[in-house]
Design an enzyme around this catalytic site. Structure first.
Site, PDB file in Angstrom:
ATOM      1  N   TYR A 143       0.820  -1.206   0.000  1.00 51.20           N
ATOM      2  CA  TYR A 143       0.000   0.000   0.000  1.00 51.20           C
ATOM      3  C   TYR A 143       0.862   1.269   0.000  1.00 51.20           C
ATOM      4  O   TYR A 143       0.355   2.358   0.220  1.00 51.20           O
ATOM      5  CB  TYR A 143      -0.934   0.009   1.213  1.00 51.20           C
ATOM      6  CG  TYR A 143      -2.035  -1.048   1.170  1.00 51.20           C
ATOM      7  CD1 TYR A 143      -2.984  -1.047   0.159  1.00 51.20           C
ATOM      8  CD2 TYR A 143      -2.130  -2.028   2.160  1.00 51.20           C
ATOM      9  CE1 TYR A 143      -4.009  -1.988   0.124  1.00 51.20           C
ATOM     10  CE2 TYR A 143      -3.149  -2.977   2.136  1.00 51.20           C
ATOM     11  CZ  TYR A 143      -4.083  -2.957   1.112  1.00 51.20           C
ATOM     12  OH  TYR A 143      -5.096  -3.883   1.079  1.00 51.20           O
ATOM     13  N   ASP A 195      -2.041 -11.185   8.622  1.00 51.97           N
ATOM     14  CA  ASP A 195      -1.304 -12.352   8.135  1.00 51.97           C
ATOM     15  C   ASP A 195       0.184 -12.287   8.465  1.00 51.97           C
ATOM     16  O   ASP A 195       0.815 -13.315   8.661  1.00 51.97           O
ATOM     17  CB  ASP A 195      -1.502 -12.487   6.621  1.00 51.97           C
ATOM     18  CG  ASP A 195      -2.962 -12.755   6.277  1.00 51.97           C
ATOM     19  OD1 ASP A 195      -3.339 -13.922   6.125  1.00 51.97           O
ATOM     20  OD2 ASP A 195      -3.738 -11.780   6.215  1.00 51.97           O
ATOM     21  N   HIS A 208       4.996  -6.835  -3.921  1.00 52.30           N
ATOM     22  CA  HIS A 208       3.565  -7.054  -4.111  1.00 52.30           C
ATOM     23  C   HIS A 208       2.773  -5.784  -3.917  1.00 52.30           C
ATOM     24  O   HIS A 208       3.229  -4.818  -3.313  1.00 52.30           O
ATOM     25  CB  HIS A 208       3.044  -8.172  -3.207  1.00 52.30           C
ATOM     26  CG  HIS A 208       3.039  -7.816  -1.753  1.00 52.30           C
ATOM     27  ND1 HIS A 208       2.040  -7.080  -1.168  1.00 52.30           N
ATOM     28  CD2 HIS A 208       3.907  -8.101  -0.764  1.00 52.30           C
ATOM     29  CE1 HIS A 208       2.299  -6.935   0.117  1.00 52.30           C
ATOM     30  NE2 HIS A 208       3.423  -7.529   0.396  1.00 52.30           N
ATOM     31  N   TYR A 246     -11.490  -0.780  -0.278  1.00 51.64           N
ATOM     32  CA  TYR A 246     -11.539  -0.429   1.151  1.00 51.64           C
ATOM     33  C   TYR A 246     -10.250   0.260   1.580  1.00 51.64           C
ATOM     34  O   TYR A 246     -10.202   0.893   2.639  1.00 51.64           O
ATOM     35  CB  TYR A 246     -11.819  -1.665   2.005  1.00 51.64           C
ATOM     36  CG  TYR A 246     -10.609  -2.364   2.612  1.00 51.64           C
ATOM     37  CD1 TYR A 246      -9.876  -3.300   1.896  1.00 51.64           C
ATOM     38  CD2 TYR A 246     -10.193  -2.078   3.914  1.00 51.64           C
ATOM     39  CE1 TYR A 246      -8.780  -3.939   2.452  1.00 51.64           C
ATOM     40  CE2 TYR A 246      -9.100  -2.715   4.478  1.00 51.64           C
ATOM     41  CZ  TYR A 246      -8.392  -3.640   3.746  1.00 51.64           C
ATOM     42  OH  TYR A 246      -7.302  -4.267   4.307  1.00 51.64           O
ATOM     43  N   ARG A 247      -9.225   0.205   0.690  1.00 46.52           N
ATOM     44  CA  ARG A 247      -7.888   0.682   1.060  1.00 46.52           C
ATOM     45  C   ARG A 247      -7.067   0.589  -0.210  1.00 46.52           C
ATOM     46  O   ARG A 247      -7.324  -0.277  -1.057  1.00 46.52           O
ATOM     47  CB  ARG A 247      -7.354  -0.282   2.117  1.00 46.52           C
ATOM     48  CG  ARG A 247      -6.031   0.008   2.741  1.00 46.52           C
ATOM     49  CD  ARG A 247      -5.815  -1.077   3.785  1.00 46.52           C
ATOM     50  NE  ARG A 247      -4.553  -0.983   4.475  1.00 46.52           N
ATOM     51  CZ  ARG A 247      -4.067  -1.924   5.292  1.00 46.52           C
ATOM     52  NH1 ARG A 247      -4.753  -3.032   5.493  1.00 46.52           N
ATOM     53  NH2 ARG A 247      -2.924  -1.763   5.908  1.00 46.52           N
TER      54      ARG A 247
HETATM   55  C1  EUG Z   1      -4.524  -9.310   3.070  1.00 48.79           C
HETATM   56  C2  EUG Z   1      -5.726  -8.920   3.604  1.00 48.79           C
HETATM   57  C3  EUG Z   1      -6.078  -7.590   3.591  1.00 48.79           C
HETATM   58  C4  EUG Z   1      -5.229  -6.649   3.040  1.00 48.79           C
HETATM   59  C5  EUG Z   1      -4.018  -7.039   2.518  1.00 48.79           C
HETATM   60  C6  EUG Z   1      -3.676  -8.370   2.551  1.00 48.79           C
HETATM   61  C7  EUG Z   1      -4.216 -10.728   3.080  1.00 48.79           C
HETATM   62  C8  EUG Z   1      -3.226 -11.301   2.406  1.00 48.79           C
HETATM   63  C9  EUG Z   1      -8.261  -7.969   4.350  1.00 48.79           C
HETATM   64  O1  EUG Z   1      -7.236  -7.111   4.077  1.00 48.79           O
HETATM   65  O2  EUG Z   1      -5.615  -5.352   3.020  1.00 48.79           O
HETATM   66  C10 EUG Z   1      -2.993 -12.739   2.463  1.00 48.79           C
END
Ligand code: EUG
Length: 605
Positions: free
Chosen positions: A147, A207, A450, A531-532
């Site tokens: 992000y 995560d 990523h 959402y972001r």
């Molecule tokens: C993930 C989940 C997110 C996000 C970025 C990555 C999960 C990666 C639900 O939000 O904003 C496996």
């Protein structure tokens, strides 16, 4: 351990606020070795340009301003960004730029980094920024990777690295089941502190565990225990406003007895009057220096996996999840992943599964899946149930009965799978134990970075299919493998597409940008919004929320101009520009694919 390949040990939490806990020292070291084994880029290259100055600031004025700031905070706490840029890796990440740069590495860079040691020093920096009209860009840890990481939206801003010196767990209240943290407290650190004190509490982690608890919550990140909505589970904030004033929200706005903090600050989020907390989330209206959170009493849990054989089972899976989630039979926010992610999470490179150019084919995925523990399948559902064993058993019976309506579905418990299988790690994350396993994604291509595309879809099969088809076609068009991770709630899905690209490949970066721009526009045309998002797409995303001729943006701009008349705080963050930047060529829209010049160029010294 350093002798294995000449690399130094990974920084530990004992020596660095952003380090790895000792329990993960070996894993961290191995993760780094694996990642670096695919690296072809040099660790760093000489800079092509000198210091990137703040906009409208001469070198002379900049030097005067930096000297003044050093006078306030000490020379050691103000660093000019004039050295070679190092992307590093997750646990040794930069605070000078975006480690996962999507444009030229030297484009989204700061002019300097400052390390405040207290709320009072944050206020001093804010007053300094107003005096010199230099934009500042706060980061907590700087691990908002995918992000934008630690990068400021306006090149040449001064990064305010809050976490370096402000990383205390200020309170851990076992009875209220809550905590108060500073910006530099990572999930790792909070978890270890709870363990050290032997408290029967769970934290909630995303995560990966290296992010800031506070920073992730104000960006509205999610985790996977029943307390997984980080913003919903915050309780009380302390905020430095863009004019240097200090504010406490929630019950904290009422002074406690004898100068103490209010005793109910971490008990009730809403307090009295307008709920202002929200304007400090995904905004640029204030700098959050303290934040409270509710913690979950430790519980028993059972994680599990369902697999489904056909790509076309997708709609049915989503429609089966909806009532289970609305009734809160599902214990947490489960993840629905595509089978391709079973390949990726092994930490093996794409070249093991596919030769030649272009994305993996369906046949590649099927062929490789035959040798994996879950076997060939299309979709993988990772769920967890919570409570006493007899309650978990009853819940699981309901969940199994529901999913067994899909022909060919299979059910696995952790003990059915080898110890290396991801379910064992997933089970820990769903108990709030922060890990590093998800770094294995980054072995897919050399120099792998990523980028997240994160739209919200309704939890309805036919709508989820529409968005999935848009995203699938766009990935195909631009030659990217699609890695969909769906965090499915009862009424909406956070559909996360993780775009993996080689940082050394300018063409791949350009295609990734094009992919993002097109997905944002096409999803918005169907009413699906993110959402972001990554810094560079925030203008475009913010302006898809355009109802009433950009009524929301005009409201945000009114707030911005009232709170930050000099436009010093994170201009452009989340698409909100202060008056002095608006209409001057800073905004990036759907047509901005080549972003090697961001904003009106300032001269290099
Ligand atoms: C993930 C989940 C997110 C996000 C970025 C990555 C999960 C990666 C639900 O939000 O904003 C496996």
């Amino acid at each position: 351990m350093a002798e294995h390949n000449g690399l130094a040990p990974v920084p530990s939490l004992d020596e660095l606020h952003s380090g790895a806990p000792n329990r993960l020292a070996r894993e961290a070291w191995e993760a780094r070795s694996r990642l670096f084994s695919h690296r072809s880029l040099p660790i760093s290259s000489p800079r092509h340009h000198g210091i990137r100055l703040p906009p409208d600031t001469s070198l002379e004025k900049f030097e005067e301003a930096i000297t003044a700031l050093q006078g306030k905070l000490g020379n050691e706490n103000v660093k000019v960004n004039d050295k070679a840029l190092v992307d590093g890796w997750y646990l040794e990440h930069p605070n000078t730029h975006d480690a996962f740069h999507l444009v030229d590495q030297e484009e989204l860079v700061c002019s300097a980094v400052v390390f405040p040691g207290s709320t009072e020093e944050v206020q001093q920096v804010v007053r300094w920024a107003n005096q010199y009209e230099i934009p500042i860009y706060p980061i907590s840890i700087g691990r908002n990777l995918g992000y934008g990481g630690a990068a400021p939206r306006v090149p040449g801003s001064v990064v305010l690295d809050l976490g370096r010196r402000m990383h205390q767990v200020l309170s851990l209240d076992a009875q209220n089941a809550s905590c108060v943290v500073e910006p530099g407290v990572t999930y790792f650190k909070l978890y270890e502190e709870v363990q050290r004190r032997g408290l029967p509490l769970w934290i909630d982690t995303p995560d990966l565990g290296g992010g800031s608890v506070l920073g992730n919550a104000i960006d509205r990140g999610v985790g996977y225990t029943p307390y997984g909505d980080h913003w919903a589970n915050h309780c009380g904030m302390e905020v430095v406003l863009p004019n240097g004033e200090l504010l406490r929200t929630g019950m904290g706005a009422m002074p406690g007895p004898d100068g103490a903090d209010n005793p109910t600050w971490q008990s009730f989020q809403h307090a009295f009057g307008p709920s202002v907390d929200g304007i400090f989330s995904q905004s640029n209206f204030g700098i959050v220096t303290k934040m409270g959170f509710h913690l979950m009493p430790a519980a028993e849990s059972q994680s599990y996996v369902f697999t489904f054989p056909e790509d076309d089972d997708f709609e049915n899976i989503v429609d089966i999840i909806r009532p289970l989630a609305q009734q809160r039979i599902l214990g947490n926010i489960p993840q629905l992943r595509h089978a391709i992610q079973e390949l990726n999470i092994t930490g093996r490179p794409k070249s093991d599964f596919h030769t030649g150019p272009g994305p993996l084919t369906r046949e590649d995925v099927t062929a490789a899946s035959k040798n994996l523990p879950l076997g060939p399948c299309a979709w993988v559902f990772y769920g967890t149930q919570y409570g006493p064993p007899e309650s978990i058993k009853a819940q699981l019976d309901v969940v199994k009965a529901a999913f067994s309506r899909i022909p060919g579905s299979c059910f696995f418990l952790p003990e059915d799978l080898p110890p290396s299988h991801y379910l064992h790690d997933r089970a820990k994350v769903c108990m709030g134990i922060p890990l590093l396993r998800e770094l294995d994604w980054l072995n897919w291509v050399p120099n792998c970075a990523h980028l997240f595309f994160s739209p919200i879809a309704p939890t309805r099969g036919r709508d989820a299919r529409i968005i999935h088809d848009i995203i699938t076609a766009a990935h195909k068009r631009h030659g990217f493998d699609l890695f969909p991770t769906l965090c499915v709630a009862g009424r909406e899905i956070h559909y996360i597409a993780n775009v993996l690209y080689d940082r050394s490949d300018a063409d791949a970066k350009r295609r990734a940008v094009k992919l993002m721009r097109e997905m944002i526009a096409e999803c918005a045309a169907h009413g699906f919004g993110e959402y972001r998002t990554h810094l560079l797409f925030a203008d475009q995303v913010a302006r898809t929320y355009s109802w009433g001729d950009q009524a929301l943006m005009r409201f945000n701009e009114s707030l911005k101009d009232a709170l930050d008349p000099n436009g010093i705080l994170a201009p452009g963050r989340n698409g909100i520009w202060p008056k002095r930047f608006r209409g001057r060529g800073w905004e990036l829209g759907a047509g901005d694919i080549d972003m090697d010049k961001i904003g009106p160029r300032t001269a290099y010294p």
